[in-house]
Write an enzyme that holds these catalytic residues in place. Structure first.
Site, PDB file in Angstrom:
ATOM      1  N   ALA A  15       5.979  15.861  -9.190  1.00  0.00           N
ATOM      2  CA  ALA A  15       5.053  16.902  -8.718  1.00  0.00           C
ATOM      3  C   ALA A  15       3.753  16.289  -8.217  1.00  0.00           C
ATOM      4  CB  ALA A  15       4.790  17.913  -9.830  1.00  0.00           C
ATOM      5  N   GLY A  16       3.848  15.171  -7.470  1.00  0.00           N
ATOM      6  CA  GLY A  16       2.699  14.651  -6.730  1.00  0.00           C
ATOM      7  C   GLY A  16       2.719  15.275  -5.338  1.00  0.00           C
ATOM      8  N   ALA A  18       4.015  14.320  -2.528  1.00  0.00           N
ATOM      9  CA  ALA A  18       5.292  14.301  -1.813  1.00  0.00           C
ATOM     10  C   ALA A  18       6.232  15.398  -2.312  1.00  0.00           C
ATOM     11  CB  ALA A  18       5.946  12.923  -1.966  1.00  0.00           C
ATOM     12  N   GLN A  49      -8.783   8.043  -4.215  1.00  0.00           N
ATOM     13  CA  GLN A  49     -10.206   8.286  -3.943  1.00  0.00           C
ATOM     14  C   GLN A  49     -10.539   8.008  -2.487  1.00  0.00           C
ATOM     15  OE1 GLN A  49     -11.854   5.260  -6.409  1.00  0.00           O
ATOM     16  NE2 GLN A  49     -11.407   6.318  -8.319  1.00  0.00           N
ATOM     17  N   GLY A  50      -9.846   6.993  -1.911  1.00  0.00           N
ATOM     18  CA  GLY A  50     -10.225   6.481  -0.599  1.00  0.00           C
ATOM     19  C   GLY A  50     -10.094   7.509   0.502  1.00  0.00           C
ATOM     20  N   GLU A 115     -12.159   2.350   7.412  1.00  0.00           N
ATOM     21  CA  GLU A 115     -11.770   1.509   6.275  1.00  0.00           C
ATOM     22  C   GLU A 115     -11.216   0.196   6.772  1.00  0.00           C
ATOM     23  OE1 GLU A 115      -8.996   2.982   3.442  1.00  0.00           O
ATOM     24  OE2 GLU A 115     -10.337   4.545   2.761  1.00  0.00           O
ATOM     25  N   HIS A 230      -4.173  -4.420  -5.882  1.00  0.00           N
ATOM     26  CA  HIS A 230      -5.568  -4.108  -5.560  1.00  0.00           C
ATOM     27  C   HIS A 230      -6.434  -5.218  -6.133  1.00  0.00           C
ATOM     28  CE1 HIS A 230      -9.331  -2.011  -5.090  1.00  0.00           C
ATOM     29  NE2 HIS A 230      -8.700  -1.093  -4.374  1.00  0.00           N
ATOM     30  N   ARG A 276      -7.671  -7.111   1.754  1.00  0.00           N
ATOM     31  CA  ARG A 276      -7.350  -6.858   0.347  1.00  0.00           C
ATOM     32  C   ARG A 276      -6.464  -7.951  -0.268  1.00  0.00           C
ATOM     33  NH1 ARG A 276      -5.181  -0.806  -1.045  1.00  0.00           N
ATOM     34  NH2 ARG A 276      -7.345  -0.195  -0.843  1.00  0.00           N
ATOM     35  N   HIS A 335      -0.685  -2.032  -7.551  1.00  0.00           N
ATOM     36  CA  HIS A 335      -1.294  -0.802  -7.034  1.00  0.00           C
ATOM     37  C   HIS A 335      -0.333   0.086  -6.259  1.00  0.00           C
ATOM     38  CE1 HIS A 335      -4.628   1.671  -5.776  1.00  0.00           C
ATOM     39  NE2 HIS A 335      -4.458   1.387  -4.503  1.00  0.00           N
ATOM     40  N   GLU A 359       6.146   7.693  -2.500  1.00  0.00           N
ATOM     41  CA  GLU A 359       6.124   6.269  -2.845  1.00  0.00           C
ATOM     42  C   GLU A 359       7.465   5.765  -3.367  1.00  0.00           C
ATOM     43  OE1 GLU A 359       2.475   5.128  -4.808  1.00  0.00           O
ATOM     44  OE2 GLU A 359       3.294   3.145  -5.286  1.00  0.00           O
ATOM     45  N   ARG A 370       0.872  -2.146   3.048  1.00  0.00           N
ATOM     46  CA  ARG A 370       0.440  -0.800   3.448  1.00  0.00           C
ATOM     47  C   ARG A 370      -0.981  -0.827   3.990  1.00  0.00           C
ATOM     48  NH1 ARG A 370      -2.361   3.495  -0.121  1.00  0.00           N
ATOM     49  NH2 ARG A 370      -2.997   1.585  -1.155  1.00  0.00           N
ATOM     50  N   SER A 375      -0.775   6.253   2.587  1.00  0.00           N
ATOM     51  CA  SER A 375       0.288   6.722   1.691  1.00  0.00           C
ATOM     52  C   SER A 375       0.187   8.207   1.374  1.00  0.00           C
ATOM     53  CB  SER A 375       0.334   5.897   0.406  1.00  0.00           C
ATOM     54  OG  SER A 375      -0.945   5.575  -0.028  1.00  0.00           O
ATOM     55  N   LEU A 376      -1.023   8.748   1.254  1.00  0.00           N
ATOM     56  CA  LEU A 376      -1.117  10.209   1.110  1.00  0.00           C
ATOM     57  C   LEU A 376      -0.550  10.862   2.358  1.00  0.00           C
ATOM     58  CD1 LEU A 376      -4.677  10.770  -0.452  1.00  0.00           C
ATOM     59  CD2 LEU A 376      -2.468  11.136  -1.558  1.00  0.00           C
TER      60      LEU A 376
HETATM   61  C1  LIG Z   1      -5.907   4.552  -8.312  1.00  0.00           C
HETATM   62  C2  LIG Z   1      -5.196   4.861  -7.017  1.00  0.00           C
HETATM   63  C3  LIG Z   1      -5.918   5.137  -5.869  1.00  0.00           C
HETATM   64  C4  LIG Z   1      -5.259   5.424  -4.662  1.00  0.00           C
HETATM   65  N1  LIG Z   1      -5.985   5.736  -3.551  1.00  0.00           N
HETATM   66  C5  LIG Z   1      -5.344   6.115  -2.416  1.00  0.00           C
HETATM   67  C6  LIG Z   1      -6.066   6.564  -1.281  1.00  0.00           C
HETATM   68  O1  LIG Z   1      -7.296   6.642  -1.312  1.00  0.00           O
HETATM   69  N2  LIG Z   1      -5.368   6.932  -0.168  1.00  0.00           N
HETATM   70  C7  LIG Z   1      -4.003   6.879  -0.096  1.00  0.00           C
HETATM   71  O2  LIG Z   1      -3.420   7.223   0.942  1.00  0.00           O
HETATM   72  N3  LIG Z   1      -3.287   6.464  -1.180  1.00  0.00           N
HETATM   73  C8  LIG Z   1      -3.918   6.099  -2.324  1.00  0.00           C
HETATM   74  N4  LIG Z   1      -3.186   5.701  -3.411  1.00  0.00           N
HETATM   75  C9  LIG Z   1      -1.718   5.768  -3.337  1.00  0.00           C
HETATM   76  C10 LIG Z   1      -1.263   7.235  -3.383  1.00  0.00           C
HETATM   77  O3  LIG Z   1      -2.056   7.915  -4.329  1.00  0.00           O
HETATM   78  C11 LIG Z   1       0.196   7.363  -3.779  1.00  0.00           C
HETATM   79  O4  LIG Z   1       0.988   6.483  -3.040  1.00  0.00           O
HETATM   80  C12 LIG Z   1       0.712   8.778  -3.508  1.00  0.00           C
HETATM   81  O5  LIG Z   1      -0.144   9.721  -4.105  1.00  0.00           O
HETATM   82  C13 LIG Z   1       2.114   8.918  -4.055  1.00  0.00           C
HETATM   83  O6  LIG Z   1       2.476  10.287  -4.055  1.00  0.00           O
HETATM   84  P1  LIG Z   1       3.877  10.687  -4.659  1.00  0.00           P
HETATM   85  O7  LIG Z   1       3.956  12.173  -4.606  1.00  0.00           O
HETATM   86  O8  LIG Z   1       4.949   9.893  -4.038  1.00  0.00           O
HETATM   87  O9  LIG Z   1       3.806  10.194  -6.199  1.00  0.00           O
HETATM   88  P2  LIG Z   1       2.834  10.643  -7.378  1.00  0.00           P
HETATM   89  O10 LIG Z   1       1.639  11.342  -6.905  1.00  0.00           O
HETATM   90  O11 LIG Z   1       2.647   9.446  -8.250  1.00  0.00           O
HETATM   91  O12 LIG Z   1       3.710  11.711  -8.174  1.00  0.00           O
HETATM   92  C14 LIG Z   1       4.871  11.295  -8.904  1.00  0.00           C
HETATM   93  C15 LIG Z   1       5.333  12.447  -9.792  1.00  0.00           C
HETATM   94  O13 LIG Z   1       6.569  12.100 -10.407  1.00  0.00           O
HETATM   95  C16 LIG Z   1       6.507  12.355 -11.809  1.00  0.00           C
HETATM   96  N5  LIG Z   1       7.479  11.458 -12.461  1.00  0.00           N
HETATM   97  C17 LIG Z   1       7.522  10.103 -12.461  1.00  0.00           C
HETATM   98  N6  LIG Z   1       8.619   9.682 -13.140  1.00  0.00           N
HETATM   99  C18 LIG Z   1       9.268  10.794 -13.557  1.00  0.00           C
HETATM  100  C19 LIG Z   1      10.465  11.025 -14.304  1.00  0.00           C
HETATM  101  N7  LIG Z   1      11.248  10.007 -14.756  1.00  0.00           N
HETATM  102  N8  LIG Z   1      10.827  12.308 -14.541  1.00  0.00           N
HETATM  103  C20 LIG Z   1      10.061  13.356 -14.106  1.00  0.00           C
HETATM  104  N9  LIG Z   1       8.927  13.195 -13.400  1.00  0.00           N
HETATM  105  C21 LIG Z   1       8.549  11.931 -13.129  1.00  0.00           C
HETATM  106  C22 LIG Z   1       5.037  12.113 -12.169  1.00  0.00           C
HETATM  107  O14 LIG Z   1       4.705  12.738 -13.382  1.00  0.00           O
HETATM  108  C23 LIG Z   1       4.371  12.768 -10.940  1.00  0.00           C
HETATM  109  O15 LIG Z   1       4.347  14.171 -11.106  1.00  0.00           O
HETATM  110  C24 LIG Z   1      -3.831   5.410  -4.618  1.00  0.00           C
HETATM  111  C25 LIG Z   1      -3.106   5.125  -5.769  1.00  0.00           C
HETATM  112  C26 LIG Z   1      -3.770   4.849  -6.963  1.00  0.00           C
HETATM  113  C27 LIG Z   1      -2.950   4.563  -8.195  1.00  0.00           C
END
Ligand SMILES: Cc1cc2nc3c(=O)[nH]c(=O)nc-3n(C[C@H](O)[C@H](O)[C@H](O)COP(=O)(O)OP(=O)(O)OC[C@H]3O[C@@H](n4cnc5c(N)ncnc54)[C@H](O)[C@@H]3O)c2cc1C
Length: 488
Positions: A15-16, A18, A49-50, A115, A230, A276, A335, A359, A370, A375-376
């Site tokens: 629930a991120g 994506a 944050q970025g 950036e 990072h 980086r 990271h 991701e 990257r 990535s967002l």
């Molecule tokens: C500190 C930090 C700063 C960042 N800053 C930036 C930025 O400024 N700009 C940018 O573009 N990117 C940034 N990134 C990268 C970016 O945040 C991520 O790549 C992106 O948010 C990933 O989204 P996602 O939906 O794929 O995964 P996530 O947002 O990580 O969501 C994953 C979901 O899966 C769930 N999950 C995981 N494993 C399981 C499981 N086994 N069973 C059930 N649920 C599970 C988690 O609980 C979560 O809900 C940053 C990353 C970090 C860590």
């Protein structure tokens, strides 16, 4: 024990950004979202944050954004995926705005920031350094309102269910019980794998479970060796480590070792503002020489910290770091994962019924490294494409075929502490910022030994060890440095 089994049309795991965008875009299909935490705390999205990149400035173009992305990717990127990302970026930003994300604006236009490695100002922020949290809150609100979406109670997916010729859902644990969710289509949106490393900025649910489950089910995965580190996480006794924004160096802070030597001067013409991965490797080398590394903060920057960097100021206050007097202790940390479950431009994996996005997935858009803030954007652009592809497959009824993985036979037990620690240390030491073939072989031996000790009921840990082995084997195969993969 009687196994709980429930049926849905589409199962989204994670629930991120994506997972939530894919779920919203899959209407009118009935979607169930399964996530390890329901408040967004397990999502890296919340920590971003970025900002989010998009060529929406008057002097910018998707072509220029694509060139920057390819340059950063070294160029292991899929040109087709990069084209989609950069050309659909403006539509992705409009989509987020329509869904309630208030990007920071000046009088008439969005504020655009420049950036590192972007040749144009093209990074949008929301609430300053709260971009990810704003995006997550808006998407969560829209998903909770959506009639086609149900949130399942928090639970951890532990394996995919295999039918006769397709993936038909997943098995999960809510801590007390295992249960199965059967689905016509299953979407992995479980985020990254930084948690496999001893030092990471990722939430601790980002341990590669999605890739591990896909590998176990026989899905194709690729670019597993490409992990971005990072350079500046706060070096404190915390897990995960908080980020120290790179903007601080832009404002005048500089790196020194504990002999007060400005080691970056010998590393790159841009000194502290080098790319980086160059900075991360320089710090790593200092660490391997036994030197600690600090960010020195000039007095004027330290005085401006509460106003210009309030989050960092609060963080340093919490850990009693006297910024002006002693500087900020920093360390590199795992990271972002460029690799993952191999998917096409709609998020289809090599297994029927299984999709992946964000991701956890690899459509090669980032190549070997990257570009910041892409990535967002990837989560939004490809989440929408995947959701629309699901919507087009609109069919009613229950999942076809019986799930072969039997439910209820094992409970999810917490990872054995000693094995989990050994895994994370081995990955940090030998699969980290600079990799030596002999070190990676040592790590392989450790990982395989740990796997042999792993008890049957520790299926999650077993999957993570398996994934670590695949990552090491991929890294050993790539004998020449490329992007984030640096061979000594
Ligand atoms: C500190 C930090 C700063 C960042 N800053 C930036 C930025 O400024 N700009 C940018 O573009 N990117 C940034 N990134 C990268 C970016 O945040 C991520 O790549 C992106 O948010 C990933 O989204 P996602 O939906 O794929 O995964 P996530 O947002 O990580 O969501 C994953 C979901 O899966 C769930 N999950 C995981 N494993 C399981 C499981 N086994 N069973 C059930 N649920 C599970 C988690 O609980 C979560 O809900 C940053 C990353 C970090 C860590």
């Amino acid at each position: 024990m009687v196994a709980r089994v429930q049926d849905t049309d589409v199962l989204v795991i994670g629930a991120g950004a994506a997972g939530l965008v894919a779920a919203l875009s899959a209407a009118p299909r009935r979607v169930a979202i399964l996530s390890a935490s329901d408040d967004g705390y397990g999502a890296a999205t919340r920590l971003a944050q970025g900002g989010i990149a998009a060529a929406v400035g008057s002097n910018d173009s998707p072509q220029q954004h694509a060139l920057d992305t390819l340059r950063a990717g070294h160029p292991e990127n899929s040109v087709a995926a990069v084209d989609v990302l950069c050309h659909e970026a403006a539509a992705g930003i409009a989509y987020l705005s329509e869904h309630g994300v208030a990007f920071d604006r000046s009088a008439h236009a969005w504020c655009l920031h420049r950036e590192a490695a972007h040749t144009q100002p093209r990074v949008l922020h929301a609430n300053g350094d709260g971009t990810g949290a704003c995006i997550l809150a808006a998407l969560q609100a829209r998903c909770r309102e959506a009639e086609h979406i149900d949130f399942l109670p928090p639970a951890t997916a532990v394996r995919l269910l295999t039918g006769d010729d397709a993936i038909v859902g997943a098995q999960a644990s809510d801590g007390a019980q295992l249960f199965s969710v059967r689905a016509r289509d299953t979407v992995l949106a479980t985020g990254g794998l930084g948690g496999l490393f001893w030092k990471t900025t990722n939430p601790l649910t980002s341990c590669g479970d999605g890739v591990a489950m896909a590998l176990q089910a026989g899905a194709q995965c690729e670019h597993l060796e490409f992990v971005q580190f990072h350079p500046t996480a706060l070096d404190i006794d915390a897990d995960p480590l908080p980020l120290v924004t790179e903007a601080l160096r832009g404002a005048g802070a500089y790196l020194v070792n504990d002999r007060d030597e400005r080691f970056m001067r010998a590393c790159h013409p841009l000194v502290d503002l080098a790319p980086r991965d160059v900075v991360a490797r320089a710090i790593w080398r200092q660490n391997t020489l036994g030197r600690k590394v600090l960010l020195r903060i000039p007095a004027d920057v330290a005085a401006a910290l509460p106003v210009k960097f309030p989050a960092l100021h609060a963080l340093c206050a919490r850990y009693r770091i006297d910024v002006a007097a002693s500087g900020i202790p920093i360390t590199p940390a795992a990271h972002y994962h460029m690799g993952g479950v191999a998917v096409d431009l709609l998020g289809r994996t090599s297994l029927p019924g299984l999709w992946a996005v964000g991701e956890v997935a690899c459509n090669r858009v980032h190549g070997a490294n990257r570009l910041a803030s892409n990535s967002l954007l990837e989560a939004v652009v490809f989440g929408r494409r995947l959701g629309h592809a699901l919507a087009e497959r609109c069919r009613g009824g229950r999942a076809a075929g019986m799930a072969r993985a039997s439910a209820g036979e094992q409970l999810l037990t917490p990872p054995d502490h000693a094995i989990w620690t050994a895994l994370r240390l081995a990955m940090w030491q030998h699969m980290g910022i600079v990799r030596e073939p002999s070190g990676m072989q040592t790590a392989l031996v450790t990982i395989r030994r740990c796997r042999a000790l792993c008890k049957l009921e520790q299926s999650q840990l077993y999957g993570r060890l398996n994934l670590a082995e695949h990552m090491l084997l991929s890294a050993l195969q790539r004998q020449i440095s490329c992007g984030a993969h640096c061979v000594a």
